[in-house]
Write a protein that holds these residues in place. Structure first.
Motif, PDB file in Angstrom:
ATOM      1  N   GLY A 193       2.324  15.973   2.009  1.00  0.00           N
ATOM      2  CA  GLY A 193       1.417  15.142   1.225  1.00  0.00           C
ATOM      3  C   GLY A 193       0.110  14.817   1.908  1.00  0.00           C
ATOM      4  N   LEU A 194      -0.128  15.343   3.109  1.00  0.00           N
ATOM      5  CA  LEU A 194      -1.377  15.050   3.809  1.00  0.00           C
ATOM      6  C   LEU A 194      -2.570  15.680   3.071  1.00  0.00           C
ATOM      7  CD1 LEU A 194      -0.353  15.583   7.538  1.00  0.00           C
ATOM      8  CD2 LEU A 194      -0.859  13.413   6.421  1.00  0.00           C
TER       9      LEU A 194
ATOM     10  N   VAL B  66      10.368   8.491   4.901  1.00  0.00           N
ATOM     11  CA  VAL B  66      11.624   9.258   4.948  1.00  0.00           C
ATOM     12  C   VAL B  66      11.446  10.516   5.795  1.00  0.00           C
ATOM     13  CG1 VAL B  66      13.272  10.554   3.548  1.00  0.00           C
ATOM     14  CG2 VAL B  66      12.429   8.333   2.747  1.00  0.00           C
ATOM     15  N   HIS B  67      10.315  11.186   5.633  1.00  0.00           N
ATOM     16  CA  HIS B  67      10.041  12.416   6.395  1.00  0.00           C
ATOM     17  C   HIS B  67      10.013  12.130   7.898  1.00  0.00           C
ATOM     18  CE1 HIS B  67       8.121  16.251   7.461  1.00  0.00           C
ATOM     19  NE2 HIS B  67       7.255  15.533   8.179  1.00  0.00           N
TER      20      HIS B  67
ATOM     21  N   ALA C 243       7.604  15.981  11.844  1.00  0.00           N
ATOM     22  CA  ALA C 243       6.281  15.811  12.444  1.00  0.00           C
ATOM     23  C   ALA C 243       5.276  15.379  11.384  1.00  0.00           C
ATOM     24  CB  ALA C 243       5.828  17.121  13.096  1.00  0.00           C
ATOM     25  N   LEU C 244       4.329  14.571  11.786  1.00  0.00           N
ATOM     26  CA  LEU C 244       3.297  14.125  10.857  1.00  0.00           C
ATOM     27  C   LEU C 244       2.511  15.298  10.286  1.00  0.00           C
ATOM     28  CD1 LEU C 244       1.619  10.885  12.256  1.00  0.00           C
ATOM     29  CD2 LEU C 244       1.973  11.411   9.852  1.00  0.00           C
ATOM     30  N   ARG C 245       2.202  16.267  11.145  1.00  0.00           N
ATOM     31  CA  ARG C 245       1.351  17.372  10.690  1.00  0.00           C
ATOM     32  C   ARG C 245       2.059  18.294   9.710  1.00  0.00           C
ATOM     33  NH1 ARG C 245       3.130  18.461  15.728  1.00  0.00           N
ATOM     34  NH2 ARG C 245       4.176  20.461  16.072  1.00  0.00           N
ATOM     35  N   THR C 246       3.400  18.185   9.598  1.00  0.00           N
ATOM     36  CA  THR C 246       4.126  19.036   8.651  1.00  0.00           C
ATOM     37  C   THR C 246       4.405  18.331   7.334  1.00  0.00           C
ATOM     38  OG1 THR C 246       6.308  18.330   9.499  1.00  0.00           O
ATOM     39  CG2 THR C 246       5.256  20.224  10.568  1.00  0.00           C
ATOM     40  N   PHE C 247       3.956  17.091   7.196  1.00  0.00           N
ATOM     41  CA  PHE C 247       4.181  16.364   5.942  1.00  0.00           C
ATOM     42  C   PHE C 247       3.332  16.995   4.835  1.00  0.00           C
ATOM     43  CE2 PHE C 247       3.118  12.648   3.141  1.00  0.00           C
ATOM     44  CZ  PHE C 247       4.381  12.547   2.568  1.00  0.00           C
TER      45      PHE C 247
ATOM     46  N   ARG D 190       0.836  -1.199   0.000  1.00  0.00           N
ATOM     47  CA  ARG D 190       0.000   0.000   0.000  1.00  0.00           C
ATOM     48  C   ARG D 190       0.874   1.253   0.000  1.00  0.00           C
ATOM     49  NH1 ARG D 190      -2.943  -2.863   4.280  1.00  0.00           N
ATOM     50  NH2 ARG D 190      -1.844  -1.497   5.736  1.00  0.00           N
ATOM     51  N   LEU D 191       1.803   1.344  -0.939  1.00  0.00           N
ATOM     52  CA  LEU D 191       2.749   2.468  -0.939  1.00  0.00           C
ATOM     53  C   LEU D 191       2.142   3.743  -1.515  1.00  0.00           C
ATOM     54  CD1 LEU D 191       6.073   0.643  -1.859  1.00  0.00           C
ATOM     55  CD2 LEU D 191       5.380   1.583   0.333  1.00  0.00           C
ATOM     56  N   HIS D 192       0.986   3.644  -2.147  1.00  0.00           N
ATOM     57  CA  HIS D 192       0.279   4.831  -2.635  1.00  0.00           C
ATOM     58  C   HIS D 192      -1.157   4.751  -2.137  1.00  0.00           C
ATOM     59  CE1 HIS D 192       3.606   6.214  -5.130  1.00  0.00           C
ATOM     60  NE2 HIS D 192       3.785   4.952  -5.452  1.00  0.00           N
ATOM     61  N   ASP D 193      -1.295   4.782  -0.822  1.00  0.00           N
ATOM     62  CA  ASP D 193      -2.565   4.554  -0.152  1.00  0.00           C
ATOM     63  C   ASP D 193      -3.166   5.873   0.309  1.00  0.00           C
ATOM     64  OD1 ASP D 193      -4.637   3.147   1.027  1.00  0.00           O
ATOM     65  OD2 ASP D 193      -3.593   3.029   2.940  1.00  0.00           O
ATOM     66  N   GLY D 194      -3.496   6.743  -0.641  1.00  0.00           N
ATOM     67  CA  GLY D 194      -4.012   8.047  -0.287  1.00  0.00           C
ATOM     68  C   GLY D 194      -2.935   9.085  -0.078  1.00  0.00           C
ATOM     69  N   LEU D 195      -1.729   8.641   0.089  1.00  0.00           N
ATOM     70  CA  LEU D 195      -0.555   9.509   0.174  1.00  0.00           C
ATOM     71  C   LEU D 195       0.671   8.669  -0.112  1.00  0.00           C
ATOM     72  CD1 LEU D 195       0.179  10.328   3.942  1.00  0.00           C
ATOM     73  CD2 LEU D 195      -1.010   8.327   3.138  1.00  0.00           C
ATOM     74  N   ASN D 196       1.820   9.337  -0.331  1.00  0.00           N
ATOM     75  CA  ASN D 196       3.052   8.652  -0.698  1.00  0.00           C
ATOM     76  C   ASN D 196       3.707   8.096   0.568  1.00  0.00           C
ATOM     77  OD1 ASN D 196       5.730   7.976  -1.462  1.00  0.00           O
ATOM     78  ND2 ASN D 196       5.589   9.364  -3.202  1.00  0.00           N
ATOM     79  N   ILE D 197       3.542   6.780   0.794  1.00  0.00           N
ATOM     80  CA  ILE D 197       4.039   6.160   2.022  1.00  0.00           C
ATOM     81  C   ILE D 197       5.564   6.220   2.099  1.00  0.00           C
ATOM     82  CG2 ILE D 197       4.284   3.959   3.229  1.00  0.00           C
ATOM     83  CD1 ILE D 197       1.604   5.201   3.705  1.00  0.00           C
TER      84      ILE D 197
END
Length: 437
Positions: free
Chosen positions: A184-185, A171-172, A178-182, A159-166
């Motif tokens: 691709g969200l 890597v991020h 932080a998750l909230r600064t990614f 699921r490497l393209h599961d609504g966002l680039n996994i």
């Protein structure tokens, strides 16, 4: 004589080449070679994909690695893949024997320049190839060891393209981001939702993990099962906050069946996007000022109208016999004294008959079936319709509903699980029972 000089169509030429190569491959048993020699042989190959697949075996590991690492890839990516595979060939790893991980290893190679540790320092500590893949991803990209388990699990689950680039998210986060600064969200996250998103169960895809975090942040994890059983587990849009307020509406109501959430969400979606009872769509529709009894009554009325509308069609060109391209999933038949069948519904009339018999709104999935987003299957026991199943294009069973939207019983669940296992279909944990928070 003129036919001899006529150029062959490209597809015919490829088929001829494939037959020639296949006959030669029978004399070349590369599977007996050491891994390092197999990798060298792989990167010496060149040609159309059908020819290479004929030479290596269409479903063999080497053919999958050729497709993802070499075929129509740029030189830089091929070189990174060669470096990765040659390094893995020197280690005691099962990864190069498994075609299922070829696409994931190709992505690992693509992100190799962003690694935080050297590939040469990694050693497998398990014989399980999927655990080896998890270990490799964490070694290369997880500098602090705190990338969420559901993110790492997405690598092994394909699921490497599961609504966002996994891969980019891994890597991020692996660098301490932080998750909230990614970037691709699909939308902003609060700190509280981010905290719970990191704690989501390992086997969840991104959207399930996000729903888990959103409900945990609202102290509503008891509603996770009904939410994942509704359209909220399949769609994420700009009006997402509105749908969370629908969950709040249900959570605040006393003595309401939680699994009425799914049918109500379908009714609201229809009302906001298409319209009900000939009314125009109401994009600004909300539940403010409405009672739960009123909402459930209007939902039930809409369902009855769907089942009674066999003589009406949504558009002039559509008839009861109108069909669409079925999803490539085989039907099922079995059972001893009790005849069991699971059959894909292929016409608009079939959808209406199913909804009329089981008193639910499966006819509203007409557009999803025609667009290939979903397929609807009917489970029958002794020629009696008992459960309707929705399977999405990613081969996940996302809904299983009986008469008046009831849950499948133990016997029906057993047959669904057997059919899913035979066809490599995914059944989310919440589907056939309550989801553990």
């Amino acid at each position: 004589m003129s036919n001899r000089l006529k150029p062959l169509p490209h597809a015919v030429w490829q088929a001829q080449q494939a037959r020639i190569v296949l006959s030669a491959a029978k004399r070349l048993d590369w599977r007996r070679w050491p891994l390092s020699r197999q990798v060298d042989y792989l990167f010496s190959l060149y040609g159309p994909l059908p020819v290479i697949q004929a030479q290596l075996g269409e479903n063999s590991a080497l053919a999958q690695f050729y497709e993802h690492c070499i075929h129509e890839q740029q030189a830089a990516h091929r070189n990174q893949c060669a470096r990765l595979l040659r390094s893995l060939a020197t280690k005691r790893t099962e990864l190069l024997w498994r075609p299922e991980v070829a696409s994931a290893l190709a992505v690992v190679a693509r992100w190799l320049p962003q690694r935080c540790r050297e590939l040469a320092d990694w050693q497998p500590r398990s014989r399980n190839p999927f655990r080896q893949l998890e270990s490799l991803v964490r070694h290369l990209f997880d500098q602090y060891g705190d990338v969420p388990a559901w993110v790492i699990n997405s690598w092994t689950a394909g699921r490497l393209h599961d609504g966002l680039n996994i891969a980019e998210l891994t890597v991020h986060l692996g660098r301490g981001g932080a998750l909230r600064t990614f970037r691709g969200l699909p939308g902003p996250l609060s700190r509280k939702v981010e905290h719970h998103l990191r704690l989501a169960p390992a086997g969840y895809p991104f959207l399930y993990a996000l729903r888990y975090a959103q409900l945990a942040a609202r102290d509503q994890l008891a509603w996770l099962g009904p939410v994942l059983d509704s359209r909220l587990s399949r769609y994420l849009g700009r009006d997402d906050e509105f749908w969370l307020r629908v969950v709040d509406f249900f959570a605040a109501a006393p003595m309401v069946d939680p699994y009425q959430l799914g049918p109500v969400c379908d009714w609201i979606h229809q009302k906001r996007t298409v319209g009900v009872n000939g009314e125009p769509a109401q994009p600004g529709f909300s539940l403010k000022g409405r009672s739960m009894n009123g909402v459930l009554t209007q939902t039930a009325q809409w369902h009855r109208q769907l089942t009674q509308a066999s003589h009406r069609t949504p558009e002039a060109s559509l008839t009861l016999g109108s069909t669409w391209e079925p999803m490539p999933i085989p039907d099922f038949s079995g059972g001893g004294k009790c005849s069991v069948r699971i059959t894909q519904l292929r016409t608009y009339g079939d959808l209406l008959d199913e909804g009329r018999t089981l008193r639910h709104c499966v006819a509203s999935y007409l557009d999803s079936c025609r667009r290939g987003r979903s397929a609807i299957f009917s489970l029958t026991l002794n020629d009696t319709r008992t459960v309707t199943l929705e399977v999405q294009a990613n081969r996940t069973i996302v809904q299983a509903r009986g008469l008046f939207n009831r849950r499948p019983n133990d016997e029906e669940s057993a047959w669904i699980q057997r059919w899913a296992a035979d066809n490599c279909l995914l059944i989310p944990k919440h589907l056939l029972g309550w989801c553990e928070a």
